[in-house]
Design an enzyme around this catalytic site. Structure first.
Site, short mmCIF file in Angstrom:
data_model
loop_
_atom_site.label_atom_id
_atom_site.label_comp_id
_atom_site.label_asym_id
_atom_site.label_seq_id
_atom_site.Cartn_x
_atom_site.Cartn_y
_atom_site.Cartn_z
N HIS A 61 0.65 -1.11 -0.02
CA HIS A 61 -0.05 -0.13 -0.24
C HIS A 61 0.62 1.32 0.07
CE1 HIS A 61 -3.14 -2.66 2.42
NE2 HIS A 61 -2.98 -2.78 0.95
N LYS A 70 5.97 5.46 7.81
CA LYS A 70 5.60 4.57 8.65
C LYS A 70 6.81 4.13 9.46
CE LYS A 70 1.60 3.23 5.71
NZ LYS A 70 1.04 2.19 5.08
N TYR A 130 1.84 0.95 13.98
CA TYR A 130 2.60 1.77 13.05
C TYR A 130 1.99 3.44 13.49
CZ TYR A 130 -1.15 0.12 9.83
OH TYR A 130 -2.10 -0.26 9.13
N ASP A 168 -6.66 -6.02 -2.23
CA ASP A 168 -5.31 -6.23 -2.37
C ASP A 168 -5.27 -7.35 -3.65
OD1 ASP A 168 -4.14 -4.56 -0.72
OD2 ASP A 168 -3.96 -5.99 0.76
#
Length: 181
Positions: A61, A70, A130, A168
């Site tokens: 992503h 991140k 995250y 996905d």
């Protein structure tokens, strides 16, 4: 703190100092001053937490615009975490770096802006945390196929049938994705 750099400029594996005894442990998972010294000098605006069963594969992503960096870690379980360089002007465009994140090791992975990100849960009940440098914006989210042959990511799939989302499964190939200028 131990910092491991990869042959791709940007991603870092960070092993914090952990102080422990029979009562438990203490560690700093984020310190702006300490992390700025290793090149991660940013404002985090959102923290996320996901839990995954063994075999869940999320990614690859990225957002554009509203590009996110991140800082990721696993609080329980284990995950194989991957960052793919999608900066078209980068000499390492299309290359990837990966690290196994574990609750036991308490390591972190810095995925800078300009990278697609994904992970594979290697144990049931893997809690993935995250910190993000930009807010989640679903209207700007994109995905690249996790199994794209051009990327040839070495996912540790022995004995694992990956479980992926419909989003996905419909992701574009790396060649057809919209990398960054």
């Amino acid at each position: 703190m131990k910092v491991t750099r990869f042959d791709i400029d940007g991603p870092l594996e960070i092993e914090p100092r952990v102080f422990g005894d029979e009562r438990g442990f203490f560690m700093e998972s984020w310190s702006r001053r300490v992390f700025a010294d290793i090149g991660i000098d940013c404002d985090f605006v959102q923290d996320n937490h996901s839990r995954s069963a063994r075999g869940v594969l999320r990614g690859l992503h990225f957002q554009d615009p509203m590009v996110q960096g991140k800082l990721v870690r696993v609080a329980s379980g284990r995950a194989w975490d991957v960052a793919v360089d999608i900066r078209r002007s980068s000499p390492t465009y299309g290359r990837w770096a990966a690290v196994e994140l574990t609750a036991e090791k308490k390591n972190l992975f810095w995925v800078p802006a300009g990278f697609a990100h994904g992970f594979l849960s290697l144990e049931d009940g893997t809690d993935f945390l995250y910190k993000c440098t930009e807010y989640y914006a679903p209207e700007h989210e994109h995905a690249i196929r996790w199994d794209d042959p051009e990327l040839a990511i070495d996912w540790p799939l022995e004995g694992i049938e990956p479980q992926i989302s419909a989003k996905d499964a419909a992701a574009k190939s790396f060649r057809d994705s919209e990398g960054f200028a």
